[in-house]
Design a protein around this motif. Sequence first.
Motif, PDB file in Angstrom:
ATOM      1  N   LEU A  44       0.824  -1.208   0.000  1.00  6.47           N
ATOM      2  CA  LEU A  44       0.000   0.000   0.000  1.00  6.47           C
ATOM      3  C   LEU A  44       0.860   1.260   0.000  1.00  6.47           C
ATOM      4  N   GLY A  45       0.342   2.300  -0.666  1.00  2.99           N
ATOM      5  CA  GLY A  45       0.922   3.632  -0.543  1.00  2.99           C
ATOM      6  C   GLY A  45       2.290   3.802  -1.158  1.00  2.99           C
ATOM      7  N   ILE A  46       2.577   3.127  -2.287  1.00  2.00           N
ATOM      8  CA  ILE A  46       3.876   3.262  -2.937  1.00  2.00           C
ATOM      9  C   ILE A  46       3.847   4.483  -3.861  1.00  2.00           C
ATOM     10  N   LYS A  71       0.329   0.860   4.654  1.00  5.76           N
ATOM     11  CA  LYS A  71      -0.842   1.713   4.835  1.00  5.76           C
ATOM     12  C   LYS A  71      -1.028   2.565   3.588  1.00  5.76           C
ATOM     13  N   PHE A  72      -2.280   2.932   3.341  1.00  6.65           N
ATOM     14  CA  PHE A  72      -2.588   3.763   2.183  1.00  6.65           C
ATOM     15  C   PHE A  72      -1.898   5.116   2.298  1.00  6.65           C
ATOM     16  N   ASN A  97     -10.262   6.971   8.752  1.00  9.22           N
ATOM     17  CA  ASN A  97      -9.098   7.782   9.134  1.00  9.22           C
ATOM     18  C   ASN A  97      -8.362   8.321   7.918  1.00  9.22           C
ATOM     19  N   GLY A  98      -9.109   8.722   6.900  1.00  3.81           N
ATOM     20  CA  GLY A  98      -8.489   9.187   5.675  1.00  3.81           C
ATOM     21  C   GLY A  98      -7.892  10.577   5.824  1.00  3.81           C
ATOM     22  N   SER A 106       0.016   7.793  -5.139  1.00  2.00           N
ATOM     23  CA  SER A 106       0.542   6.510  -4.687  1.00  2.00           C
ATOM     24  C   SER A 106      -0.260   5.377  -5.301  1.00  2.00           C
ATOM     25  N   VAL A 107       0.365   4.211  -5.329  1.00  5.74           N
ATOM     26  CA  VAL A 107      -0.218   3.029  -5.950  1.00  5.74           C
ATOM     27  C   VAL A 107      -0.302   1.909  -4.911  1.00  5.74           C
ATOM     28  N   ASN A 108      -1.303   1.052  -5.057  1.00  4.98           N
ATOM     29  CA  ASN A 108      -1.505  -0.083  -4.160  1.00  4.98           C
ATOM     30  C   ASN A 108      -1.547  -1.361  -5.000  1.00  4.98           C
TER      31      ASN A 108
END
Length: 512
Positions: A44-46, A71-72, A97-98, A106-108
């Motif tokens: 997540l969150g790359i 995590k995102f 919790n956005g 970012s990419v998931n």
Amino acid sequence: MYLLSLLTTIWIAYAAAQNPGLLVPTQQGNVVGTLVAPTVRQFLGIPYAVAGRWEAPVLPARRSAPLTADKFGDSCIQTNSPADLEFLKLTASVVPNGTESEDCMSVNVWAPSINRKQKTAVMIWIYGGAFMFGTSNLPTYDGRFIVRDNDDVTVVTFNYRLNIFGQPNAPQLVNATASQNFGLLDIDAAVQWVHDNIANFGGDPDRIILFGQSAGGAAVDAYTFAHPDSTFVKGVIEHSGSVSGGTNLLDNLPINPVSWTNVSNVVGCGLIPDAGQLACMKKVPGRTLEDAVVSTNGAFGLVQDNITNFGDVNTRAASGRFLKVPLLVGSTANEGDIFAVGDELLSPLGFAPPFLTELTADLLTQIGFTCPQGVTAQHRLDAGVTTWRYQYQAVFRDISTRPDLRAWHASELPIVFGTYNQSTEIAKTPVEIALSRYMQSAWVAFARDPQNGLRNFGWPTYAPTTNSLIQLGNFFNQSSATFGRGADIDFTCSNITTLLAISAGVASLLTP
């Protein structure tokens, strides 16, 4: 600080050694994922790109230490207008919790564990939200269940810039050689990043498809026109959105500077569209800028830049100037329900009157979705492209906070992703589970082999006057498909002017 960094690196290396396949190299450095299910790896969150405000995306800098991808990333800044918030409320689409920021690209990745088949097909998802709101971080778009329940597939989602940040419609940025559809440029960058890196996650860069819904479907369609010679993308799925279907709910103008000017005036950057105004707007805090978008009721649609989005798109469609890869295209039977109910709840009426609400919704469905998707399908057929067309007709009470809605806009997405039953009050049903598995299997079959996967699945290719419209989850077969004629649901589409006049008349009845 150095010692802490060293200890963190050692711990990451140890953890990755205990779970092979979780430490993955990318062009920007290693990333470390998690085993989100016994057979599914999650990253997540790359970061796939970075960009200054109203600048084209570029690759992030190379990292010296592994990135813990557990995590995102931040969502891109949303237009939290009353209508958008009501839509999210009705769809139960709340980001846990956005957080939002401009550093949001970012990419998931959800990939099968390394003891399963590798070099898989890759499904890249593009979310909707009228290019004004939306995020890959919604629980609905969790890709783990598609990967868990289907072999030979990897799922990728990502965030792209929206509203005034994504397509500002700024007069100063009009340039024949550059695009100010920054959200579409982000999408291009994400597809490029996936192509260049996905092999390290076990995906096959030569077997990528795009799929998206609403504005995401339009973005998928726009990609086929902007990249007619792409070798990356082998198939496309367009849910309830296109740019080439004629009448559409999304703005598609050369430039609409009114909203830009109104926001500039509110934040103190003035009314004159010069370099000073642009410099001033670049300095305004992001949330302040977005609050001004909401307070001025600003609308920031795609710009016709003739680079990422074309003013003559219908001519291009009719003449076959697009990426000719297999297409699965469709819509839901009652797209307009959620919009009609949402608008009326926010109106002075304060409630959704029976009959008028359904009539409003049905007209909106036909004008804004059913007919455009039919035109899009016909353009592909005319160009000799292998095409399938569906209509989602299922009604499940547990996927909305308004269980009286029919097959509303986006109601198929929890079924496709297998993320239905987020409701704690209404139980899922065996039919819902079965339809989800059936649709997932079909979407994955298309992804594995866009040309023949659905033929082998038993679906006929589309022709308007044959029983080739794939009707998903209707009364006659709630757990899979029946087949009807596209010409039947398109019967009124040659009389859009009449439908628009009727729609205007109905709207006048809803004015107190």
